[in-house]
Write a protein that holds these residues in place. Structure first.
Motif, PDB file in Angstrom:
ATOM      1  N   LEU A  67       0.831  -1.202   0.000  1.00  0.00           N
ATOM      2  CA  LEU A  67       0.000   0.000   0.000  1.00  0.00           C
ATOM      3  C   LEU A  67       0.869   1.258   0.000  1.00  0.00           C
ATOM      4  O   LEU A  67       0.610   2.205  -0.749  1.00  0.00           O
ATOM      5  N   ASP A  68       1.903   1.252   0.822  1.00  0.00           N
ATOM      6  CA  ASP A  68       2.816   2.400   0.851  1.00  0.00           C
ATOM      7  C   ASP A  68       3.443   2.622  -0.526  1.00  0.00           C
ATOM      8  O   ASP A  68       3.539   3.764  -0.998  1.00  0.00           O
ATOM      9  N   GLY A  69       3.868   1.538  -1.167  1.00  0.00           N
ATOM     10  CA  GLY A  69       4.449   1.655  -2.505  1.00  0.00           C
ATOM     11  C   GLY A  69       3.445   2.183  -3.513  1.00  0.00           C
ATOM     12  O   GLY A  69       3.771   3.032  -4.354  1.00  0.00           O
ATOM     13  N   SER A  70       2.209   1.689  -3.423  1.00  0.00           N
ATOM     14  CA  SER A  70       1.165   2.150  -4.347  1.00  0.00           C
ATOM     15  C   SER A  70       0.827   3.618  -4.123  1.00  0.00           C
ATOM     16  O   SER A  70       0.618   4.365  -5.087  1.00  0.00           O
ATOM     17  N   GLU A  71       0.786   4.030  -2.871  1.00  0.00           N
ATOM     18  CA  GLU A  71       0.513   5.443  -2.585  1.00  0.00           C
ATOM     19  C   GLU A  71       1.631   6.331  -3.117  1.00  0.00           C
ATOM     20  O   GLU A  71       1.367   7.401  -3.676  1.00  0.00           O
ATOM     21  N   ALA A  72       2.876   5.894  -2.961  1.00  0.00           N
ATOM     22  CA  ALA A  72       4.008   6.680  -3.471  1.00  0.00           C
ATOM     23  C   ALA A  72       3.925   6.773  -4.996  1.00  0.00           C
ATOM     24  O   ALA A  72       4.154   7.849  -5.573  1.00  0.00           O
ATOM     25  N   ARG A  73       3.593   5.662  -5.655  1.00  0.00           N
ATOM     26  CA  ARG A  73       3.459   5.671  -7.117  1.00  0.00           C
ATOM     27  C   ARG A  73       2.314   6.591  -7.541  1.00  0.00           C
ATOM     28  O   ARG A  73       2.441   7.347  -8.516  1.00  0.00           O
ATOM     29  N   ALA A  74       1.204   6.548  -6.812  1.00  0.00           N
ATOM     30  CA  ALA A  74       0.064   7.416  -7.143  1.00  0.00           C
ATOM     31  C   ALA A  74       0.457   8.886  -7.010  1.00  0.00           C
ATOM     32  O   ALA A  74       0.061   9.715  -7.843  1.00  0.00           O
ATOM     33  N   GLU A  75       1.242   9.215  -5.999  1.00  0.00           N
ATOM     34  CA  GLU A  75       1.704  10.605  -5.836  1.00  0.00           C
ATOM     35  C   GLU A  75       2.607  11.012  -6.998  1.00  0.00           C
ATOM     36  O   GLU A  75       2.478  12.124  -7.527  1.00  0.00           O
ATOM     37  N   ARG A  76       3.512  10.102  -7.414  1.00  0.00           N
ATOM     38  CA  ARG A  76       4.393  10.416  -8.547  1.00  0.00           C
ATOM     39  C   ARG A  76       3.573  10.612  -9.815  1.00  0.00           C
ATOM     40  O   ARG A  76       3.838  11.531 -10.607  1.00  0.00           O
ATOM     41  N   LEU A  77       2.564   9.744 -10.022  1.00  0.00           N
ATOM     42  CA  LEU A  77       1.714   9.883 -11.207  1.00  0.00           C
ATOM     43  C   LEU A  77       0.916  11.184 -11.179  1.00  0.00           C
ATOM     44  O   LEU A  77       0.743  11.838 -12.213  1.00  0.00           O
ATOM     45  N   ALA A  78       0.440  11.567 -10.003  1.00  0.00           N
ATOM     46  CA  ALA A  78      -0.304  12.824  -9.890  1.00  0.00           C
ATOM     47  C   ALA A  78       0.603  14.007 -10.225  1.00  0.00           C
ATOM     48  O   ALA A  78       0.189  14.950 -10.932  1.00  0.00           O
ATOM     49  N   GLU A  79       1.842  13.970  -9.751  1.00  0.00           N
ATOM     50  CA  GLU A  79       2.794  15.048 -10.060  1.00  0.00           C
ATOM     51  C   GLU A  79       3.100  15.067 -11.559  1.00  0.00           C
ATOM     52  O   GLU A  79       3.155  16.142 -12.173  1.00  0.00           O
ATOM     53  N   ALA A  80       3.282  13.876 -12.153  1.00  0.00           N
ATOM     54  CA  ALA A  80       3.544  13.810 -13.594  1.00  0.00           C
ATOM     55  C   ALA A  80       2.340  14.339 -14.363  1.00  0.00           C
ATOM     56  O   ALA A  80       2.501  15.056 -15.370  1.00  0.00           O
ATOM     57  N   ASN A  81       1.140  14.017 -13.911  1.00  0.00           N
ATOM     58  CA  ASN A  81      -0.080  14.504 -14.558  1.00  0.00           C
ATOM     59  C   ASN A  81      -0.142  16.027 -14.503  1.00  0.00           C
ATOM     60  O   ASN A  81      -0.477  16.687 -15.499  1.00  0.00           O
ATOM     61  N   LYS A  82       0.194  16.594 -13.354  1.00  0.00           N
ATOM     62  CA  LYS A  82       0.200  18.060 -13.231  1.00  0.00           C
ATOM     63  C   LYS A  82       1.217  18.678 -14.198  1.00  0.00           C
ATOM     64  O   LYS A  82       0.940  19.694 -14.844  1.00  0.00           O
ATOM     65  N   GLU A  83       2.388  18.060 -14.282  1.00  0.00           N
ATOM     66  CA  GLU A  83       3.429  18.582 -15.174  1.00  0.00           C
ATOM     67  C   GLU A  83       2.982  18.500 -16.638  1.00  0.00           C
ATOM     68  O   GLU A  83       3.157  19.446 -17.398  1.00  0.00           O
ATOM     69  N   VAL A  84       2.388  17.372 -17.038  1.00  0.00           N
ATOM     70  CA  VAL A  84       1.901  17.225 -18.411  1.00  0.00           C
ATOM     71  C   VAL A  84       0.806  18.252 -18.684  1.00  0.00           C
ATOM     72  O   VAL A  84       0.781  18.901 -19.743  1.00  0.00           O
ATOM     73  N   SER A  85      -0.082  18.433 -17.736  1.00  0.00           N
ATOM     74  CA  SER A  85      -1.160  19.410 -17.898  1.00  0.00           C
ATOM     75  C   SER A  85      -0.589  20.816 -18.056  1.00  0.00           C
ATOM     76  O   SER A  85      -1.022  21.593 -18.920  1.00  0.00           O
ATOM     77  N   ARG A  86       0.393  21.141 -17.247  1.00  0.00           N
ATOM     78  CA  ARG A  86       1.030  22.464 -17.338  1.00  0.00           C
ATOM     79  C   ARG A  86       1.680  22.658 -18.706  1.00  0.00           C
ATOM     80  O   ARG A  86       1.533  23.703 -19.345  1.00  0.00           O
ATOM     81  N   ARG A  87       2.370  21.640 -19.181  1.00  0.00           N
ATOM     82  CA  ARG A  87       3.036  21.737 -20.488  1.00  0.00           C
ATOM     83  C   ARG A  87       2.021  21.853 -21.623  1.00  0.00           C
ATOM     84  O   ARG A  87       2.242  22.578 -22.603  1.00  0.00           O
TER      85      ARG A  87
END
Length: 101
Positions: A67-87
């Motif tokens: 669960l901890d690993g999945s939460e960390a991955r979800a946070e990384r994906l959310a940050e990547a999504n924000k970056e893609v959206s910004r670009r």
């Protein structure tokens, strides 16, 4: 007073014959054996329950790590999504600026 009347007056039981005593002893030993067997079964059940509890705790620990690993991955994906959206917004603004010229 004879010996029998004095025994009954004192509250003690009358004399028991040897076969009766042996039969009582055999019954007592059977009861003791049954009680010991029941105790061993209960102890085995507790041992099995303890082993199951340890397995469950190990599973819980493993699941918590996953669960901890999945939460960390979800946070990384959310940050990547924000970056893609910004670009994308930047790219759209650039395209609009070029089209408006």
């Amino acid at each position: 007073m004879d010996a029998r009347s004095s025994e009954s007056e004192l509250g003690s039981s009358p004399a028991v014959t040897l076969p009766e005593a042996v039969a009582r002893l055999a019954r007592a030993l059977d009861a003791l054996e049954a009680a010991a067997g029941a105790r061993l079964e209960r102890d085995a059940d507790y041992g099995e329950a303890d082993a199951e509890l340890q397995r469950m705790n190990a599973d819980r620990s493993r699941l918590a790590q996953e669960l901890d690993g999945s939460e960390a991955r979800a946070e990384r994906l959310a940050e990547a999504n924000k970056e893609v959206s910004r670009r994308l917004v930047t790219a759209m603004e650039t395209i609009r600026a070029v089209l408006d010229r």
